[in-house]
Every structure is written in structure tokens, then in C-alpha cells.
Write an enzyme that holds these catalytic residues in place. Structure first.
Site, short mmCIF file in Angstrom:
data_model
loop_
_atom_site.label_atom_id
_atom_site.label_comp_id
_atom_site.label_asym_id
_atom_site.label_seq_id
_atom_site.Cartn_x
_atom_site.Cartn_y
_atom_site.Cartn_z
N ARG A 64 15.13 1.01 -12.73
CA ARG A 64 13.35 1.95 -12.26
C ARG A 64 13.39 2.83 -12.52
O ARG A 64 13.77 3.45 -11.70
CB ARG A 64 12.57 1.25 -10.87
CG ARG A 64 11.48 2.10 -10.92
CD ARG A 64 10.44 0.92 -10.12
NE ARG A 64 10.70 1.46 -8.37
CZ ARG A 64 10.24 0.78 -7.15
NH1 ARG A 64 8.78 -0.22 -7.83
NH2 ARG A 64 10.66 1.49 -6.13
N SER B 19 5.00 -8.47 -9.47
CA SER B 19 4.76 -7.96 -8.33
C SER B 19 3.15 -7.93 -7.77
O SER B 19 2.93 -7.75 -8.41
CB SER B 19 4.67 -5.91 -8.44
OG SER B 19 6.24 -5.63 -7.75
N LYS C 239 7.40 4.45 -2.62
CA LYS C 239 6.56 3.98 -3.42
C LYS C 239 4.90 4.28 -3.22
O LYS C 239 4.50 4.27 -2.79
CB LYS C 239 6.42 3.13 -4.01
CG LYS C 239 5.96 2.45 -5.28
CD LYS C 239 6.22 0.70 -5.56
CE LYS C 239 6.29 0.49 -6.74
NZ LYS C 239 4.36 0.46 -7.30
#
Lengths: 243, 243
Positions: B74, B143, B172
Site C-alpha cells: 500500500r 474492504s 488510516k
């Protein structure tokens, strides 16, 4: 304008074309795709800002009706989902006219929308990597104004080269210095695949670009997206290919 | 640490594993991939900032040595080329350990790097579109913390669900409100595919998460990327699965 329905016209001379092939037989609103070298005579690159207040889809529909057979979806600011939505709508339009659809930069969006190919720049994934990762027949365009890099891209599997800026242009900030018709000609001579000139192309200068360089076609943003009369602009640009 | 070369260890108990299968026979530095449900026990998500000053690849290598068998790349700020470079380096590392590699968001990068799959969020391309556009066997994670959406993603072809934030998390910004172990359990019960809990997971709370929810595993960013002793953190997280 009922041009999106009913009788089909061949891409370049306006004569009627018969439906043929499996997909076409199943769906009378689809035309068989034109060959790449023909389609590339005029690449219509989308630009939401220049098309406004008209939706991009409306401008593209008019360009297809007028004979354009290649569309490149370019939208650097859209989210992936929004880009996919745009690509799917343009896929619907282009299929009806047998036109090719390319997506700028991202081959994931291109594959998901069943576009014909992706157009890559030097900052994007390398041509060889994209060639390995995509199905046979998936088309890859690559932007460069350097003959050696064009040759390398061809060797890696690029199906065509976008080359420019031929003339100074306002629609691409990072286009670099204009290379002129002579610079375009050097790239055309360096490769066997079709080369499309881009950057500052207008109906007025298009014949000189094509005849002076041997390019397979021209790509435009503003000349179509910003045209008050899209059909007239497309017909005038395609007229550069008349003998 | 010579762990990246020489004898291979099975993913979870450290016992020696024999090379087997075509690819492995050709390259003694490769292990056969572990099954998805085993690999998902611990998903190590990369974060360059948290790994610093260590390169992400160093942290990942240590995590693999310690038993992690699933890595998700990521990096929201990298250029496509840079992301591909990272993915290729992680592909090399993960192959040696029979570990799975996922790329966040972009399946084009995943395909180009020969990763095992892509991890999608609600803003990314829809699962069904990615499923149609990717080869058989390509893995898709999705997700969501909503049971109905998890079920829909499974029906569209998702191979696993990432679900959270289980606990409040700093890594996040858009993770929303924490759902707790109970919220995770509801998603686990809604689907047949493996579910991985994410968000604020630590070695301390991991056993409670796994046992309280029935999740197949946990995904972590900070708990591994930011760990002073990566191997210790990975072993402690995997210990949540000991009977």
C-alpha cells in the site's frame, strides 16, 4: 440527429455498411471495429473542461457521427470508479460506430471497461510490463518524441506511437518544446508501427502535418472537445487524408 | 540473517519444507504458495513512513522470515512506475517464502508485477468488474465493515474481506468509527469467505479478536511496519492462532 441508431455508415466515406460478425449480428447497434491504422487518422482525446458545458459523451457522439473512429479517454482527476463509468459510457458509444476506445494511463480501467487498449506515457507502467500483463490483441499506445524511444517502445510491443507536441499547445502543461513536422517525421521514419502527431493540431495545419511527416494520423484535444461545431471540426480534420 | 537463502521453512511452525512443484524445482529459492486461509492469518500491510528509516523491503523480509505469509503493498503517493518497482521487489521476496502478495487499489500494477491479487476499497473499481477483467485464480480482497456489503462482495467474486477498523487507528484517516470485535463477528457470520480484522490490532489484543470473532486473521500496518523488533511482533501476532 438520429445517427446513433438505424443505418450504419462505413467509417471514412459515409457509404452504408452491412452488419457482419457475431457481436454485430446479435446487436444491430454495433459495427465491426475498423483497422487500427484507419482508426488512428483522427484520435479524439477527451477533456471534460474543454467540452463543458456539454458532457464529454455528447461531444464524442457528435465526433463519431462525423466519422471519427478512435477515442482516448483522458481524465487525470477522476476517481477510479468515475473513470470506469466514463469508460463504460464511451465504450457503448464507440461500439456502435466500430470505433476504437483507449484509456489513458491505466490499463486496469481499460480492461474493466472492455476498451481496446491503453495509452501510456513515460511516467506510466513500461510498455513491456503492460504487454505481458494484458490479453492478446489488447492495444498499447506510447507517447514519445524521441526516435530511439519510439523504436524501443515498438520493440516492447507498442502498437502505435503518439508523438509531439508538434506545435505549441495549451492543453498539456508538460508537453515540452514543440518538435515541428520535421521532428514528427523523424519518429515516423524510426518505426514500423503507425505514428500519430499530437499537439496544437487544427483543421488548418493537419494536411501539412500528415503530408509533411507521413504520420498515420493526428490526435487532438481542443480542436474537437472545444469546437463549437464538433461535426465540422471532425470532417475538416479527416479531410487531411483525402488524396 | 541468511534466512532468505538456503533451507525453506513451512509457513507457520518453522519446520523444514521440501521444495515441490514445477516453479520450485526450477528455482531453489522459491517455495510453493500457502493456501489463502493460512496466509491470511497475518496480513502485513506496507507503509514507507512507518518503516523508516528502514526500507519497506527490509521490514517485509524480516516479517517473512518470522512466519508472515501475506503482504499487501500500500502506497497511495507513489507514481505507477515506482509502485511497480516496489511490487516487483516484494514479489521477489514473497516468492521465496511461498507468501502471497496483494497490491492495494490497482490491479494493473498487481498483474504487471505478477502479484497474487488486489485489495479493493469502496472507492476503487467494483469487485465484479475486476473479477471479469482478471485471469482465473487472481485473488480479490474487499474492504467493508457492513455485513450486507461483505456478502455482496463475496457474491461478486471477492476471495476475502478486510473488515474494520476493529479498534481506533491512526494509520488510516478515513477508517471511520471502530466496530469492535462484535462488529467484526457480524461480518464473519455474513460470509463464507475468510474475513480479516484490521484497525488497531496489536499482539496484545489479537488473540481476543480472533477468538471473539472467528476471523481468519488480522491485518496490521503499524504493528509490524513500526515495530522495533519485527520478528518478535510477527511471532506474537501469529501466536493468536495457537490452540
Amino acid at each position: 440527429m438520429g445517427g446513433l441508431h438505424g443505418v450504419f455508415f462505413s467509417p471514412l466515406d459515409g457509404s452504408p455498411r452491412k452488419a457482419s460478425g457475431g457481436a454485430t449480428a446479435c446487436n444491430p447497434q454495433m459495427s465491426a471495429p475498423v483497422p487500427l491504422s484507419e482508426a488512428l487518422r483522427l484520435v479524439v482525446i477527451t477533456d471534460r473542461r474543454l467540452a463543458a458545458p456539454r458532457p464529454v459523451e455528447e461531444v464524442v457522439a457528435r465526433a463519431l457521427e462525423a466519422g471519427a473512429r478512435c477515442v482516448q479517454l483522458r481524465d487525470k482527476t477522476a476517481t477510479p470508479r468515475s473513470l470506469l463509468g466514463q469508460a463504460e459510457r464511451l465504450r457503448g458509444l464507440t461500439r456502435r460506430w466500430g470505433a476504437l476506445l483507449f484509456v489513458n494511463d491505466r490499463f486496469d480501467i481499460a480492461l474493466a471497461a472492455e476498451a481496446d487498449g491503453v495509452h501510456l506515457g513515460p511516467e506510466d507502467l513500461p510498455v513491456a510490463a503492460v504487454r505481458r500483463a494484458t490479453p492478446p490483441g489488447f492495444l498499447i499506445g506510447y507517447s514519445t518524441d524521441v526516435p530511439e524511444k519510439a523504436r524501443a517502445a515498438q520493440d516492447e510491443g507498442a502498437d502505435y506511437i503518439g508523438c509531439g507536441a508538434v506545435f505549441p499547445t495549451a492543453t498539456k502543461a508538460d508537453a515540452g518544446q514543440a518538435i515541428g513536422v520535421e521532428g514528427l517525421r523523424r519518429v515516423v521514419e524510426a518505426v514500423d508501427v503507425p505514428v500519430v502527431g499530437i499537439g496544437g493540431i487544427t483543421p488548418q495545419n493537419a494536411p501539412g502535418v500528415v503530408q509533411g511527416s507521413g504520420a498515420a494520423g493526428v490526435a487532438v484535444v481542443g480542436a474537437v472537445m472545444g469546437a463549437p461545431d464538433v461535426a465540422e471540426a471532425v470532417r475538416a480534420l479527416l479531410a487531411a487524408f483525402r488524396p
